[in-house]
Enzyme design. Structure first.
Site, PDB file in Angstrom:
ATOM      1  N   THR A 100      68.228 114.346  45.247  1.00 39.61           N
ATOM      2  CA  THR A 100      68.831 113.033  44.966  1.00 39.61           C
ATOM      3  C   THR A 100      69.627 113.028  43.661  1.00 39.61           C
ATOM      4  OG1 THR A 100      68.197 110.798  44.253  1.00 39.61           O
ATOM      5  CG2 THR A 100      66.514 112.466  44.034  1.00 39.61           C
ATOM      6  N   ASP A 101      70.579 112.111  43.565  1.00 38.85           N
ATOM      7  CA  ASP A 101      71.337 111.960  42.305  1.00 38.85           C
ATOM      8  C   ASP A 101      70.436 111.476  41.171  1.00 38.85           C
ATOM      9  OD1 ASP A 101      70.969 109.350  43.237  1.00 38.85           O
ATOM     10  OD2 ASP A 101      73.059 108.737  42.952  1.00 38.85           O
ATOM     11  N   GLU A 102      69.258 110.935  41.523  1.00 37.92           N
ATOM     12  CA  GLU A 102      68.384 110.354  40.484  1.00 37.92           C
ATOM     13  C   GLU A 102      67.823 111.418  39.547  1.00 37.92           C
ATOM     14  OE1 GLU A 102      65.851 107.206  41.816  1.00 37.92           O
ATOM     15  OE2 GLU A 102      67.165 106.752  43.513  1.00 37.92           O
ATOM     16  N   TYR A 140      59.238 109.202  40.726  1.00 37.46           N
ATOM     17  CA  TYR A 140      59.958 109.699  41.908  1.00 37.46           C
ATOM     18  C   TYR A 140      60.985 110.755  41.512  1.00 37.46           C
ATOM     19  CZ  TYR A 140      63.666 109.886  45.431  1.00 37.46           C
ATOM     20  OH  TYR A 140      64.622 110.324  46.316  1.00 37.46           O
ATOM     21  N   LYS A 195      61.236 114.903  42.206  1.00 38.06           N
ATOM     22  CA  LYS A 195      62.340 115.546  42.940  1.00 38.06           C
ATOM     23  C   LYS A 195      63.012 116.616  42.064  1.00 38.06           C
ATOM     24  CE  LYS A 195      63.685 114.470  46.516  1.00 38.06           C
ATOM     25  NZ  LYS A 195      63.265 114.904  47.883  1.00 38.06           N
TER      26      LYS A 195
HETATM   27  P1  NAD Z   1      61.898 108.075  54.133  1.00 37.42           P
HETATM   28  O1  NAD Z   1      60.792 107.598  53.254  1.00 37.42           O
HETATM   29  O2  NAD Z   1      62.535 107.112  55.067  1.00 37.42           O
HETATM   30  O3  NAD Z   1      61.402 109.330  54.997  1.00 37.42           O
HETATM   31  C1  NAD Z   1      60.532 110.295  54.494  1.00 37.42           C
HETATM   32  C2  NAD Z   1      59.814 110.937  55.672  1.00 37.42           C
HETATM   33  O4  NAD Z   1      58.943 111.940  55.151  1.00 37.42           O
HETATM   34  C3  NAD Z   1      58.934 109.961  56.477  1.00 37.42           C
HETATM   35  O5  NAD Z   1      59.162 110.153  57.838  1.00 37.42           O
HETATM   36  C4  NAD Z   1      57.516 110.343  56.099  1.00 37.42           C
HETATM   37  O6  NAD Z   1      56.571 110.122  57.153  1.00 37.42           O
HETATM   38  C5  NAD Z   1      57.685 111.844  55.836  1.00 37.42           C
HETATM   39  N1  NAD Z   1      56.661 112.379  54.933  1.00 37.42           N
HETATM   40  C6  NAD Z   1      56.252 111.883  53.737  1.00 37.42           C
HETATM   41  N2  NAD Z   1      55.296 112.649  53.207  1.00 37.42           N
HETATM   42  C7  NAD Z   1      55.090 113.669  54.094  1.00 37.42           C
HETATM   43  C8  NAD Z   1      54.228 114.788  54.101  1.00 37.42           C
HETATM   44  N3  NAD Z   1      53.392 115.012  53.101  1.00 37.42           N
HETATM   45  N4  NAD Z   1      54.296 115.638  55.157  1.00 37.42           N
HETATM   46  C9  NAD Z   1      55.145 115.413  56.187  1.00 37.42           C
HETATM   47  N5  NAD Z   1      55.964 114.363  56.242  1.00 37.42           N
HETATM   48  C10 NAD Z   1      55.944 113.500  55.198  1.00 37.42           C
HETATM   49  O7  NAD Z   1      62.945 108.704  53.134  1.00 37.42           O
HETATM   50  P2  NAD Z   1      64.508 108.901  53.298  1.00 37.42           P
HETATM   51  O8  NAD Z   1      65.187 107.759  52.650  1.00 37.42           O
HETATM   52  O9  NAD Z   1      64.833 109.254  54.695  1.00 37.42           O
HETATM   53  O10 NAD Z   1      64.716 110.162  52.355  1.00 37.42           O
HETATM   54  C11 NAD Z   1      64.705 111.481  52.874  1.00 37.42           C
HETATM   55  C12 NAD Z   1      64.954 112.463  51.765  1.00 37.42           C
HETATM   56  O11 NAD Z   1      66.207 112.168  51.138  1.00 37.42           O
HETATM   57  C13 NAD Z   1      63.909 112.389  50.641  1.00 37.42           C
HETATM   58  O12 NAD Z   1      63.653 113.690  50.213  1.00 37.42           O
HETATM   59  C14 NAD Z   1      64.593 111.588  49.541  1.00 37.42           C
HETATM   60  O13 NAD Z   1      64.100 111.982  48.286  1.00 37.42           O
HETATM   61  C15 NAD Z   1      66.029 112.007  49.738  1.00 37.42           C
HETATM   62  N6  NAD Z   1      67.037 111.022  49.320  1.00 37.42           N
HETATM   63  C16 NAD Z   1      67.028 109.759  49.831  1.00 37.42           C
HETATM   64  C17 NAD Z   1      68.023 108.863  49.448  1.00 37.42           C
HETATM   65  C18 NAD Z   1      68.077 107.457  50.010  1.00 37.42           C
HETATM   66  O14 NAD Z   1      68.917 106.672  49.587  1.00 37.42           O
HETATM   67  N7  NAD Z   1      67.232 107.096  50.964  1.00 37.42           N
HETATM   68  C19 NAD Z   1      69.025 109.252  48.554  1.00 37.42           C
HETATM   69  C20 NAD Z   1      69.004 110.574  48.055  1.00 37.42           C
HETATM   70  C21 NAD Z   1      68.008 111.442  48.466  1.00 37.42           C
HETATM   71  P1  TYD Z   2      66.256 100.981  45.956  1.00 31.75           P
HETATM   72  O1  TYD Z   2      66.814 100.607  47.297  1.00 31.75           O
HETATM   73  O2  TYD Z   2      64.796 100.891  45.731  1.00 31.75           O
HETATM   74  O3  TYD Z   2      66.814 102.432  45.589  1.00 31.75           O
HETATM   75  P2  TYD Z   2      66.750 103.254  44.182  1.00 31.75           P
HETATM   76  O4  TYD Z   2      65.810 102.616  43.260  1.00 31.75           O
HETATM   77  O5  TYD Z   2      66.282 104.595  44.643  1.00 31.75           O
HETATM   78  O6  TYD Z   2      68.156 103.269  43.678  1.00 31.75           O
HETATM   79  O7  TYD Z   2      66.933 100.065  44.881  1.00 31.75           O
HETATM   80  C1  TYD Z   2      68.344 100.010  44.718  1.00 31.75           C
HETATM   81  C2  TYD Z   2      68.632  99.129  43.520  1.00 31.75           C
HETATM   82  O8  TYD Z   2      68.230  97.793  43.818  1.00 31.75           O
HETATM   83  C3  TYD Z   2      67.859  99.525  42.276  1.00 31.75           C
HETATM   84  O9  TYD Z   2      68.691  99.300  41.141  1.00 31.75           O
HETATM   85  C4  TYD Z   2      66.693  98.540  42.238  1.00 31.75           C
HETATM   86  C5  TYD Z   2      67.271  97.304  42.870  1.00 31.75           C
HETATM   87  N1  TYD Z   2      66.324  96.460  43.642  1.00 31.75           N
HETATM   88  C6  TYD Z   2      66.259  95.093  43.400  1.00 31.75           C
HETATM   89  O10 TYD Z   2      66.963  94.553  42.517  1.00 31.75           O
HETATM   90  N2  TYD Z   2      65.407  94.343  44.159  1.00 31.75           N
HETATM   91  C7  TYD Z   2      64.614  94.905  45.132  1.00 31.75           C
HETATM   92  O11 TYD Z   2      63.841  94.158  45.775  1.00 31.75           O
HETATM   93  C8  TYD Z   2      64.700  96.312  45.368  1.00 31.75           C
HETATM   94  C9  TYD Z   2      63.853  96.963  46.417  1.00 31.75           C
HETATM   95  C10 TYD Z   2      65.583  97.049  44.599  1.00 31.75           C
END
Ligand code: NAD
Ligand code: TYD
Length: 344
Positions: A126-128, A153, A157
């Site tokens: 992630t960019d985070e 988090y 990562k």
């Molecule tokens: P999500 O929470 O929707 O999905 C995560 C999946 O992992 C779920 O299906 C969960 O059941 C499974 N999981 C969790 N722990 C597990 C374990 N111990 N063993 C097996 N399965 C397990 O998350 P997402 O948003 O789809 O993110 C997927 C990946 O992308 C993550 O690695 C996250 O860090 C990364 N990511 C997400 C975002 C975003 O905006 N959602 C952005 C950048 C990177």
């Molecule tokens: P989120 O979707 O949790 O993603 P991330 O924290 O990984 O960027 O949140 C996106 C942005 O929205 C973040 O700046 C936190 C803010 N946020 C709120 O202001 N209210 C909310 O209820 C949530 C879930 C997030």
């Protein structure tokens, strides 16, 4: 046909990835997922009849399970690891879960790779991991920018990224990493900002905005991320990291207002609540490397895909209801009720 394992394929990005690959490529996919809260069997139900797809319920924290699985399955080409605890707010409440899955789970997969059970490993990051920027900064993070994560988090990562890169260098293993910005689109669990806003607005409930709402995120449509991930998996250079952004920075407040406008709802639903501790102010990525080296191009525009996402949630309220179980309710009450109470 190449056989690959997708871990965490029942979650938001993983299920969108599998859908895209089954529709567009010839791969045989085994999806290993623990089916935690954000990973729902509802997200993967439609794949069950596809002969190129198989589901195995399993936990990447469990090394013995992984070892037995890979000993049994022959000729796996690669693993793409989406499995993670993925929500920043939740990491503040339950940090250990994040360290266990996001660090030790990845370590387990790397140990399986080191034993020669598959060839290529793609870690989804992630960019985070880069930390944040000042609101008025023009800087963009590059792949070699220092890692300065601020939440449990993002630090979990970043740790996984560093361990993965050390395994590439020490054991000469074929490892690549993608770091994308915030994704949005169908099947995102309703604890994240965009689905949460849509669902609350539909029910005319208050929408909680943390702090002053000026925090900026770079929103990327999930299918563009999925296309980029596949490109990196197929063509990325061993040991390389690739940023995947959208050049689409927008403040949380403006984003929520945009969603309310699409839904024709009043802005009075917006409620400012207590800020997230150590709330990253702004993310911004330089994605020139993936464009230059792998010819990746995003094809989706922000506003039409945001509208499409709003429509998807309106049409899939049943999916949402199935996702929201007792565990989610307990977390939600802890996170939001306390935030509202402390603010007032
Ligand atoms: P999500 O929470 O929707 O999905 C995560 C999946 O992992 C779920 O299906 C969960 O059941 C499974 N999981 C969790 N722990 C597990 C374990 N111990 N063993 C097996 N399965 C397990 O998350 P997402 O948003 O789809 O993110 C997927 C990946 O992308 C993550 O690695 C996250 O860090 C990364 N990511 C997400 C975002 C975003 O905006 N959602 C952005 C950048 C990177
Ligand atoms: P989120 O979707 O949790 O993603 P991330 O924290 O990984 O960027 O949140 C996106 C942005 O929205 C973040 O700046 C936190 C803010 N946020 C709120 O202001 N209210 C909310 O209820 C949530 C879930 C997030």
């Amino acid at each position: 046909m190449k056989k690959i394992v997708v871990t965490g394929g029942a979650g938001f990005i993983g299920s969108n990835f599998i859908r895209y690959v089954l529709n567009n490529r010839e791969y045989s996919i085994i999806n290993i997922d623990q089916l935690l809260l954000s990973g729902s069997s509802e997200n993967i139900r439609e794949f069950s009849k596809n002969r190129n797809y198989r589901f195995v319920k399993g936990d990447i924290r469990d090394f013995d399970f992984l070892l037995k699985f890979f000993q049994r399955e022959k000729k796996i080409f690669g693993v793409i690891n989406f499995a993670a605890q993925s929500h920043v707010d939740r990491s503040i409440i339950f940090p250990k879960d994040f360290m266990d899955t996001n660090i030790l789970g990845v370590f387990n997969l790397l140990e399986i790779l080191r034993r020669g059970f598959f060839k290529r490993f793609l870690q989804i990051s992630t960019d985070e991991v880069y930390g944040d920027l000042k609101i008025d900064s023009k800087e963009k993070f590059k792949e070699d920018s220092p890692l300065k994560p601020n939440s449990p988090y993002s630090s979990s990562k970043a740790s996984a990224d560093l361990i993965s890169l050390s395994y590439h260098k020490t054991y000469d293993l074929d490892i690549v990493i993608t770091r994308s910005s915030n994704n949005f689109g169908p099947y995102q669990f309703p604890e994240k900002l965009i689905p949460l806003t849509i669902l609350k607005a539909l029910k005319n409930e208050k929408i909680p905005i943390y702090g002053d709402g000026k925090n900026v995120r770079d929103w990327l449509y999930v299918e563009d991320n999925v296309r980029a991930i596949l490109n990196v998996f197929e063509n990325g250079k061993r040991g390389s990291v690739y940023n995947i952004g959208a050049d689409n920075g927008i403040s949380n407040l403006d984003l929520v207002k945009m969603i309310l406008k699409i839904l024709k709802k009043d802005e009075c639903l917006i409620t400012f609540v207590k800020d997230r501790p150590s709330h990253d102010r702004k993310y911004s990525l330089d994605s020139s490397k993936i464009k230059r080296e792998l010819k990746h191009k995003n094809i989706f525009k922000f506003y039409p895909t945001l509208k499409k996402t709003v429509e998807w949630y309106k049409e899939n309220i049943k999916w949402v209801e199935k996702c929201i179980d007792e565990d989610f309710k307990k977390y939600y009450i802890k996170n939001y009720k306390e935030r509202l109470d402390e603010k007032n």
